[in-house]
Design an enzyme around this catalytic site. Structure first.
Site, mmCIF file in Angstrom:
data_model
loop_
_atom_site.group_PDB
_atom_site.id
_atom_site.type_symbol
_atom_site.label_atom_id
_atom_site.label_comp_id
_atom_site.label_asym_id
_atom_site.label_seq_id
_atom_site.Cartn_x
_atom_site.Cartn_y
_atom_site.Cartn_z
ATOM 1 N N ASP A 185 -11.444 -5.388 3.846
ATOM 2 C CA ASP A 185 -12.626 -4.717 3.445
ATOM 3 C C ASP A 185 -13.866 -5.474 3.697
ATOM 4 O O ASP A 185 -14.907 -4.837 4.239
ATOM 5 C CB ASP A 185 -12.676 -4.207 1.861
ATOM 6 C CG ASP A 185 -11.658 -3.250 1.615
ATOM 7 O OD1 ASP A 185 -11.049 -2.389 2.426
ATOM 8 O OD2 ASP A 185 -10.936 -3.232 0.421
ATOM 9 N N CYS B 196 0.789 -1.239 -0.092
ATOM 10 C CA CYS B 196 -0.064 -0.109 -0.006
ATOM 11 C C CYS B 196 0.787 1.146 0.023
ATOM 12 O O CYS B 196 0.280 2.366 -0.189
ATOM 13 C CB CYS B 196 -0.933 -0.193 1.091
ATOM 14 S SG CYS B 196 -2.786 -0.453 0.816
#
Length: 720
Positions: A471, A401
């Site tokens: 998520d 990320c």
């Protein structure tokens, strides 16, 4: 279109991080073979150097001074590190088996796993003693024992040079720490028989001077919790028992099908085994044409021969070199205090001067791995487009990320998307997943992909799977199905098959453990490895979103921060291998069980690329609330704060900091609030956070209550 890089076509696997392989990796970093992919397999991120072990035991060296950092060395060599113990070689399938992961394919392999001084046939040894080899576990156990207080009793089994060095060092160490100590050295035959008479006499004198009691022609019947029982019934009390009697090969070598000599891999002068694609070096190898004792000097001098012969075997060009070991070598033997014995050609000298000589040799060897040469980078082309150097930056782009597009650019681009027209699609502002309605079923959909930051496809696939599932877990959904999107570096079909098998096997285990299945995907080849997944999940109740946090909610974080700064430091050769291993372990830890415990959260997200501050800012904006953070309560990965103090930052850090206005704390620890996380923890706004944290810690999570939702100032975060 840029010209393609040379494809990877051959796999070289180094089994073990012994002295020979460590030197080979260093040579490889300075002169790699294009098209060859290198893997090193080792039980841990470091490999202890045996030459300095007696000095460590005596207290002359720190524990860290013993270790060759294989993670850092592998980065320098462009190799991947597999942290695990090899337990078998399948010559027919050309695979190496490591517990807990898919087999590793090879075209050429080399074994340098050292030896063990375990004594499986001695009753009680496995339960009440620790072998001196492998060195890592022994060094840790001794450090713990040495740090205690009060009287001490020690028994060393094996009266050879290694056992005598340890016994003298232990006696010196305990005495200088003010502990009344009894140290015993036991041998079933005549001690120090491998030395010439003059050297043996000097070493016996040193043992006496250190107060070591020598027991010769003493056979041990049993090791107990309180010491040793000899065959004649005599008991030797000991709180710490170690074995240094001889060199034993690892048992799994017997199952390889390789030709062995007394359990050691038989090799020719070219260091090749009976299978010409499998080499061996160091103590685990037996030189069939010129047998020599197990000594580090031979392992070190085998390295340039092994390096050349591996390259020739991989390239298919040139005749292999022959290793011609010297007949005798200088033995430098520690005598406990800063004194050593030198023995060669029948001449024995001892004293502080010999110690300084030995110390210089050992430190020079370790310096090879602590000050790795800086390899020159290719210059930027001239001429070039304006702004190229500025866009490139002053350091390599991070992976994971840390390679994410900044929040401002992403938000601006997304603002141009039209509102959805379908009534069965609900876009949740600020959330990474969408809510789909199919009949009476609520389904969430998300996608994520990562630029690789570790060369091990198994670890990278596991991290990418956990990252993408974040998520789904954060919305309180049950993972259902996944498709994979993979880009492999350009490579041959054989290597592509091996790599895809590793990726899919590892990721499938993560998804199946979460209750989902991989149902398909897409693969292609490109410049570098990227792994992504699109996942669906099912919600029995309304999904947990960013909106919904209530004043008074505790903020619970399930994982420590710091993966971004640690992996940025690893790319620059600045991170300890132990820190990197801890970070990778954290990133590969699934969080389905944590999400279940946090199912009562009013708002929840996973902490990923925008950092803790950015993701908390998102909860506060969506909920119309403000938050307080207790900086000292935030858990950090080992090494993260130390690296932040050195000024190391991920490439996404500046954008993350700019995206959260008003949070202006200035300290290395505060800077980690903006550190981009990969497969980071869940962040939940939930009542009674302390109770949830207790449950999370019982499951092994490094969770903490790190603050609370404090008011109605949308998006504001303060540090208290």
């Amino acid at each position: 279109m840029k010209p393609p890089s040379l494809p990877l076509t051959r796999d070289l696997v180094l089994i073990g991080g012994g002295h020979t392989h460590a030197l080979v990796l260093r040579m490889w970093g300075m002169d790699p073979l294009p098209g060859a992919r290198v893997t090193v397999i080792n039980p841990g991120p470091t490999a202890p150097y045996s030459g300095m072990l007696p000095g460590f035991v005596a207290g002359h060296y720190s524990r860290e001074a013993l270790d060759i950092d294989l993670v850092r060395l592998a980065r320098f060599a462009g190799a991947r590190v597999v942290l695990g113990a090899a337990e078998g070689i399948d010559l027919a399938a050309r695979q190496i088996h490591v517990a807990g992961r898919p087999p590793i394919g090879f075209d050429v392999a080399s074994v340098d796993i050292g030896i063990t001084s375990a004594m499986p046939d001695l009753p009680g040894f496995a339960d009440h003693a620790i072998p001196a080899k492998p060195l890592g576990a022994f060094a840790s156990a001794w450090a713990t024992f040495r740090a205690r207080s009060g009287p001490a009793s020690v028994a060393v089994i094996g009266g050879g040079v290694a056992g005598a060095e340890l016994a003298a060092a232990m006696a010196f160490s305990l005495r200088t720490r003010g502990r009344a100590a009894e140290v015993h050295l036991i041998d079933r035959n005549t001690a120090l028989s491998a030395l010439r008479p003059q050297a043996a006499a000097r070493l016996r004198g040193a043992l006496t001077a250190q107060g070591v009691t020598l027991h010769e022609h003493a056979s041990i019947a049993e090791v107990t919790a309180t010491g040793l029982t000899l065959d004649n019934g005599h008991r030797i009390a000991a709180d710490f028992v170690t074995g240094a009697a001889g060199a034993r090969p690892y048992g799994w070598l017997r199952e390889t099908g390789l030709a062995l000599q007394d359990g050691f891999i038989a090799v020719s002068p070219t260091l090749q085994s009976a299978d010409p694609d499998v080499f061996a070096a160091g103590d685990c190898a037996h030189l069939t044409q010129s047998p020599r004792p197990k000594a580090g000097v031979y392992a070190v001098r085998e390295a340039p021969i092994l390096f050349d012969n591996l390259r020739k075997r991989l390239s298919g060009e040139g005749s292999p070199r022959r290793y011609r070991p010297q007949k005798d070598y200088l033995k430098l033997i520690s005598l406990g205090e800063k004194s050593a014995l030198g023995d060669r050609f029948g001449l024995a000298l001892s004293g502080p001067l010999m110690w300084r000589w030995k110390d210089r040799i050992d430190r020079r060897f370790m310096a090879k791995f602590q000050a790795l040469p800086q390899m020159p980078q290719p210059p930027l082309p001239v001429p070039r487009a304006a702004g190229s150097a500025e866009a490139l930056g002053d350091k390599p782009m991070c992976g994971g990320c840390g390679a994410k597009v900044g929040r401002d650019a992403l938000s601006a681009a997304l603002s141009h998307l039209p509102a959805p027209q379908r009534s069965d699609v609900t876009v949740l502002p600020g959330d990474d997943a969408a809510l789909l309605h199919t009949g009476g079923t609520r389904q969430v959909l998300t996608t994520d992909h990562l630029r690789a930051f570790t060369a091990d496809p198994v670890v990278m696939a596991s991290i990418a799977a956990v990252h993408a599932l974040g998520d789904i877990w954060a919305m309180g959904a049950a993972p259902q199905a996944a498709t994979a999107s993979l880009t492999l570096p350009r490579m041959s079909e054989a290597l592509a098959e091996r790599t895809l098998t590793e990726i899919l096997t590892a990721s499938s285990a993560i998804f199946r453990g979460a209750g989902a299945e991989i149902v398909g995907g897409h693969s292609s080849m490109g410049d570098e490895l990227t792994i992504g997944f699109t996942i669906t999940g099912l919600c029995e109740a309304a999904p947990i979103t960013l909106a919904g946090a209530q004043e008074g909610d505790d903020l619970v974080l399930t994982k420590p921060l710091g993966s971004g700064v640690i992996m940025a430091a690893e790319m620059a050769g600045e991170a300890s291998g132990d820190w990197v291993a801890e970070a990778l372990t954290s990133m590969t830890r699934p969080q389905g069980d944590a999400a279940a415990l946090l199912s009562g959260a009013h708002a929840m997200t996973d902490v990923t690329g925008f950092g803790l501050a950015g993701h908390l800012h998102g909860i506060c904006l969506a909920s119309g609330k403000s938050a307080e953070l207790v900086l000292d309560a935030i858990p950090l990965l080992p090494g993260a704060e130390e690296l932040a103090e050195k000024g190391i930052r991920s490439t996404l850090y500046p954008k993350n900091r700019a995206a959260v206005p008003g949070l202006s704390a200035e300290s290395p620890r505060a800077d980690l609030l903006f550190d981009p996380q990969t497969a980071g923890g869940l962040l939940a706004a939930i009542p009674d956070g302390a109770a949830r944290v207790a449950e999370l810690r019982a499951l092994g999570f490094g969770a903490a209550v790190i603050g609370r939702i404090s008011g109605d100032w949308p998006g504001h975060i303060s540090i208290v």
